[in-house]
Scaffold this active site. Structure first.
Site, PDB file in Angstrom:
ATOM      1  CB  ALA A 254      -0.617  -0.026   1.165  1.00  0.00           C
ATOM      2  CG  ASP A 255       2.909   4.935  -2.153  1.00  0.00           C
ATOM      3  OD1 ASP A 255       3.520   5.031  -1.294  1.00  0.00           O
ATOM      4  OD2 ASP A 255       2.444   6.361  -2.606  1.00  0.00           O
TER       5      ASP A 255
END
Length: 227
Positions: free
Chosen positions: A87-88
């Site tokens: 995730a970012d």
């Protein structure tokens, strides 16, 4: 959204969260999913200017984080984990991407930009699956490459109140960790800066749980059982 059928399908499988974020770990833990944490070593040196939108930039970071962990663990263990989640999260105002501030003065600069304005908090998620070898396949052959089975993002529109210099300085000096995009956390003391938010609250906190559950159910072909 109930994950009972999915949890059943993942029983005994190796699931990895490719993030050191305690917020993502806690949110994913709400599901009851059993997973381990292996932070990605992807250096995050991509040039934001090379991407058409902040969404594209966040998605590519998430993809590379997940693949880095999947490939590293495959090389180490001779088999990639069954599921790797990367995730970012980025903050964008007028298409300018604000990432983690370098220091307190950089955090002040970001808060001044956000004061009294609406901005986007974008969290992208990549789900990498390790292909299952075909029955009777050559066990001497190299294991198949893990694949990005789902890559998506959620956007939350956040509006800050007008912030005074004193309020911003108090916030920056409060001891809140400066490890968040845009220099604040919606689920922590930074919520006091927010006038309103529209969209996925957990997405803005770092992990869009509802969308993740739906994507995972779709990937595993599970249907909702009565609870």
């Amino acid at each position: 959204m109930a994950l009972t059928p999915v949890l059943r399908r993942l029983r005994g499988r190796r699931v990895v969260l490719a993030s050191a974020s305690p917020r993502r770990r806690d949110i994913l833990g709400y599901t009851g999913l059993r997973f381990e944490v292996v932070p990605s070593r992807f250096p995050e040196t991509l040039d934001p200017a090379a991407f058409a939108t902040p969404h594209d930039y966040a998605r590519e970071n998430a993809r590379r984080k997940a693949l880095e962990v999947a490939l590293r663990l495959r090389a180490k263990d001779q088999r990639a984990p069954d599921v790797v989640i990367g995730a970012d999260t980025v903050v964008a105002v007028d298409q300018e991407i604000l990432e983690k501030p370098e220091d307190k003065e950089d955090a002040m600069r970001m808060l001044r930009m956000l004061s009294g304005r609406q901005h986007s908090v974008i969290t992208a998620v990549a789900i990498v699956l390790s292909p299952t070898p075909e029955p009777g396949s050559d066990t001497v052959a190299p294991p198949p490459d893990p694949e990005v089975a789902s890559l998506f993002h959620e956007e939350t529109r956040v509006t800050f109140s007008e912030l005074t210099e004193e309020l911003m300085r108090d916030y920056v000096d409060s001891g809140e960790p400066m490890d968040k995009a845009g220099g604040y956390a919606l689920q922590a003391l930074g919520a006091a800066l927010v006038e309103r938010a529209e969209g996925d609250f957990l997405g803005a906190a770092g992990f869009p749980l509802n969308r993740f559950c739906r994507e995972l159910q779709g990937l595993l072909g599970a249907t909702s059982d009565p609870v």
